[in-house]
Design an enzyme around this catalytic site. Structure first.
Site, mmCIF file in Angstrom:
data_model
loop_
_atom_site.group_PDB
_atom_site.id
_atom_site.type_symbol
_atom_site.label_atom_id
_atom_site.label_comp_id
_atom_site.label_asym_id
_atom_site.label_seq_id
_atom_site.Cartn_x
_atom_site.Cartn_y
_atom_site.Cartn_z
ATOM 1 N N ASP A 294 34.543 33.465 -76.310
ATOM 2 C CA ASP A 294 35.688 33.748 -75.466
ATOM 3 C C ASP A 294 36.935 33.597 -76.341
ATOM 4 O OD1 ASP A 294 37.244 34.484 -73.398
ATOM 5 O OD2 ASP A 294 36.542 32.989 -71.977
HETATM 6 C C1 BGC Z 1 38.651 35.173 -70.459
HETATM 7 C C2 BGC Z 1 37.482 36.115 -70.546
HETATM 8 C C3 BGC Z 1 37.940 37.477 -70.989
HETATM 9 C C4 BGC Z 1 38.667 37.345 -72.301
HETATM 10 C C5 BGC Z 1 39.135 38.661 -72.881
HETATM 11 C C6 BGC Z 1 39.517 35.200 -71.692
HETATM 12 O O1 BGC Z 1 40.701 34.514 -71.514
HETATM 13 O O2 BGC Z 1 38.174 33.863 -70.232
HETATM 14 O O3 BGC Z 1 36.818 36.177 -69.310
HETATM 15 O O4 BGC Z 1 36.843 38.329 -71.087
HETATM 16 O O5 BGC Z 1 39.805 36.517 -72.104
HETATM 17 O O6 BGC Z 1 40.152 39.202 -72.147
#
Ligand code: BGC
Length: 751
Positions: A294
């Site tokens: 993440d």
């Molecule tokens: C979130 C994810 C997301 C990623 C990319 C993160 O802050 O937790 O769910 O896919 O950002 O946007």
């Protein structure tokens, strides 16, 4: 699309590589089975420098959508330098083509980029938020929604989505419950698999599908006190039994990638956890695809207190088996030094590079880097009539009717001839909040607000609207106009609840009542003694005891997306008979959290006659609305629960059937739910566990027999040694229209 000389040259080069690998492949004997893809990737990797390899392990955001710190605004330079193999948050055929050309034409090896995006409940046409759609209990519908949104996104140049989010959560304070399928792992697993099927279709290199990414591995939904990014702490038994199954289901359905989570589990941040990423994900679950972090979660291991600095964090992540660094730039900036110092090996880097190249290969990008880039397709599919229609369909089926009492001797809903309506509330004519969290690139055109939906459904009614107050502001100056508007009406429809930013990532709340001064507004309107229908728009279960006690009709409408107004109007009018059932328990107040249907019984189950039993002094134990609950404009009667036998052995199964009759006057759908309880176990078992459901349609007066098969696998759980077993003994079977309103019978499982 016009291909320049460099593109053509590269394609010829890849074509040659394909041909050579195909020839070599065909000439191999059967004992030397190495796929054509492996040969292609191996030859390519032999040409790659270390820096190019680290580039393939690196993803940067375009900055179009920001969900965390922006560490790199010069991503285009990195693409051209081969220092970035994946971009996310860049979309639209024109822009993606420009970026893909940079990678294919301006880098030494011309390796195409992956383009990722959070297409969570629609790309430009927005469907209901996932929690809402889970309340349909309709797997076909859910699969179709993800397949439609994948199609729309792929037509806009994307090839990878960070969906499905399959985190189980029992805490509505956590704003990300909006993105999931609720509290139950059985339903959650089926939804997870349906979404993977919808997103990926039958082939990854179909330009109308995307690669799915299951997230957030693992147990992200159990953040302490519902505060996003907070510590997760639970026993391994609880983790494996309740939190792990949906990830497993998504992987078994063939998900091409997995995303790590921000949280720590068992004291180790997920992105550095060898137990999670290697032992469990790779070895036990058999996942073979791409593992991405993440957003900056490698970097965050320093704050967690698990890595001494970024270099150390990168080493921990790579060693744990994490392939791609999303946005953190740690692999790119530090792994070279780590390799020189012998802290990591070239094999570990190669293993991860191979996985990145594999997904690109599987998506068809080596054969044609511009496969997803077709402006005509984009024009035809994005916000097409088909998408817009599906948003309406899915919206109707996601609404949950929580209350519908008689007013002047007649149930208030459906509204057949409404006369003078006052629509009151901050969300009544709002075209932004109806899209909910993660609206992707949901547009400001082509949406129907609730006011617009009502006006088009009831062209002859006199509909007046007043906001009354903002969704979160403390300003009461609009109250008098709202009261005046309501005073002149025969019926008041309240459109109240949460604005979109109140749920989703980084949107935890400690008070999950109606925000701002909305409850005060409701109380002022109630003084007029008019019939009231409350529409509650929200991204989570809200504590709405006041409404339940004092308003005759409540529809929980969530955030439904582009066609919210039309979907709500169709349900209000009875054009669609509501059939949604809650997939999260609704607490009476925050003090009851965590509250979920599959609790344990305790040694002192509640007994109103005995003070020394488990209870609160100031609130009942039971929730405001239980899991599985939802009303219809008709009524259903359950009878004749029958078991094919009263005892089974370890290799048998059991047939369970029940008669369900539509005892009302309107055709309607019912979600028939089957639960079990294992009465005595070597590990105590929950009071109920969902093990089956079926959604059926019944005409008035019609009866259907609904049948389920319970196998011994359905009776299994993780025992104290973490073995997955069924234990002999007595079980209860419950069937009904919610987790509390059930018929029950017993059976025995013998050795
Ligand atoms: C979130 C994810 C997301 C990623 C990319 C993160 O802050 O937790 O769910 O896919 O950002 O946007």
């Amino acid at each position: 699309m016009c291909k320049t000389g460099k593109t053509l040259a590269l394609q010829v080069r890849y074509l040659l590589l394909f041909v050579i690998t195909a020839i070599v492949f065909l000439s191999c004997n059967e004992n030397n089975v190495m796929s054509e893809r492996d040969r292609f990737i191996d030859s390519l990797m032999q040409e790659m420098t270390l820096e190019e390899k680290l580039g393939q392990l690196t993803a940067f955001s375009s900055g179009w959508d920001v969900t965390g710190p922006v560490l790199n605004e010069e991503y285009e330079k990195d693409v051209k330098a081969g220092r970035c193999g994946t971009l996310f948050n860049a979309h639209g055929v024109a822009y993606v083509t420009k970026l893909q050309k940079m990678a294919v034409e301006e880098t030494r090896l011309g390796i195409p980029l992956l383009f990722g995006y959070d297409v969570i409940h629609g790309y430009k046409t927005t469907f209901p938020i996932p929690l809402a759609e889970s309340c349909s209990w309709d797997l076909e519908l859910i699969e179709k929604s993800t397949s439609m949104s994948a199609k729309e996104a792929a037509a806009s140049g994307l090839n990878w989505t960070y969906n499905p989010m399959v985190d189980i959560s029992r805490d509505p304070r956590w704003g990300r419950v909006a993105e999931g399928a609720g509290e139950d792992q059985f339903l959650g697993s089926q939804i997870a698999a349906a979404k993977v099927r919808g997103i990926q279709g039958s082939s990854l290199d179909d330009p109308l599908t995307l690669a799915a990414c299951v997230k957030h591995f693992a147990a992200y939904g159990a953040a302490q006190a519902g505060r996003d990014y907070h510590t997760v702490d639970m026993s391994e038994i609880v983790f494996k039994e309740y939190y792990l199954p949906p990830y497993r289901a998504a992987i078994e359905a063939g998900a091409a990638s997995v995303m790590t989570s921000f949280n720590e589990l068992f004291g180790v941040p997920a992105s550095g956890s060898t137990y999670l990423m290697q032992d469990l994900l790779r070895d036990e679950l058999g996942f073979k695809g791409l593992l991405v972090t993440d957003y900056t979660s490698i970097n965050e291991m320093v704050n967690h207190g698990y890595a001494s600095d970024l270099q150390h964090a990168g080493e921990l992540a790579l060693k744990a088996g994490v392939d791609m660094d999303l946005q953190g730039s740690v692999y790119l900036d530090h792994l070279k030094k780590s390799l020189e110092e012998g802290a990591i090996t070239m094999d570990q880097i190669n293993r991860s590079v191979k996985r990145v190249l594999e997904i690109k290969y599987n998506l068809g990008l080596f054969e044609d880097p511009f496969l997803y880039l077709d402006e005509d397709r984009e024009k035809d599919l994005v916000m097409s009539e088909e998408m817009y229609e599906h948003s309406f369909e899915s919206g109707k089926r996601s609404i949950v009717l929580l209350k519908n009492e008689a007013y002047n001797g007649k149930e208030l809903l459906p509204l057949k001839e409404p006369g003078n309506i006052a629509l009151i509330g901050p969300l009544g004519n709002n075209d932004k909040d109806i899209l909910g969290t993660w609206k992707a690139s949901g547009t400001s055109s082509e949406r129907t607000t609730i006011l617009q939906g009502l006006k088009s459904r009831y062209p002859d009614a006199n509909i007046q609207f007043a906001e009354g107050c903002g969704a979160i502001e403390e300003d009461r100056s609009g109250f008098s106009e709202a009261i005046q508007t309501a005073r002149n009406a025969d019926l008041v429809i309240l459109a109240i609840g949460e604005s979109a930013p109140l749920s989703g990532e980084a949107s935890s709340r400690t008070d999950i009542g109606l925000p701002g001064v909305q409850e005060e507004l409701v109380k002022e309107i109630q003084k007029l003694n008019k019939p009231i229908v409350a529409l509650v728009l929200a991204g989570r279960p809200l504590t709405i005891s006041h409404l339940e006690e004092s308003v005759p009709a409540i529809l929980y409408t969530w955030h439904l997306g582009s066609r919210m107004g039309d979907a709500v109007a169709a349900v209000l009018a009875g054009d669609y008979n509501p059939s949604g059932k809650l997939t999260m328990t609704f607490p009476r107040n925050v003090g009851q959290i965590p509250i979920h249907y599959n609790m344990k019984n305790t040694g002192r189950p509640y007994n109103p006659k005995d003070s020394y039993t488990t209870r609160y002094l100031d609130a009942p134990n039971d929730p405001l609305y239980p899991f599985g609950f939802g009303l219809s404009y008709t009524s259903f009667n359950y009878s004749d629960l029958t078991l094919s036998t009263s005892s089974i052995s370890m290799d048998d199964s059991l047939e369970v059937s029940v008669e369900v009759t539509n005892s009302g006057e309107m055709a309607g759908e019912e979600v028939v739910q089957l639960y079990i309880r294992d009465l005595v176990g070597s590990i105590t078992r929950p009071v109920k566990e969902l093990k089956g459901f079926e959604k059926i349609m019944l005409e008035p007066g019609e009866t259907k027999t609904v049948r389920f098969t319970l196998s011994v696998d359905d009776l299994k759980f993780y025992n104290g040694k973490l073995d997955y077993v069924a234990e002999p003994g007595r079980f209860k079977v419950f069937i009904g229209g919610s987790s509390v309103d059930v018929l029950e019978k017993d059976f025995e499982l013998n050795m």
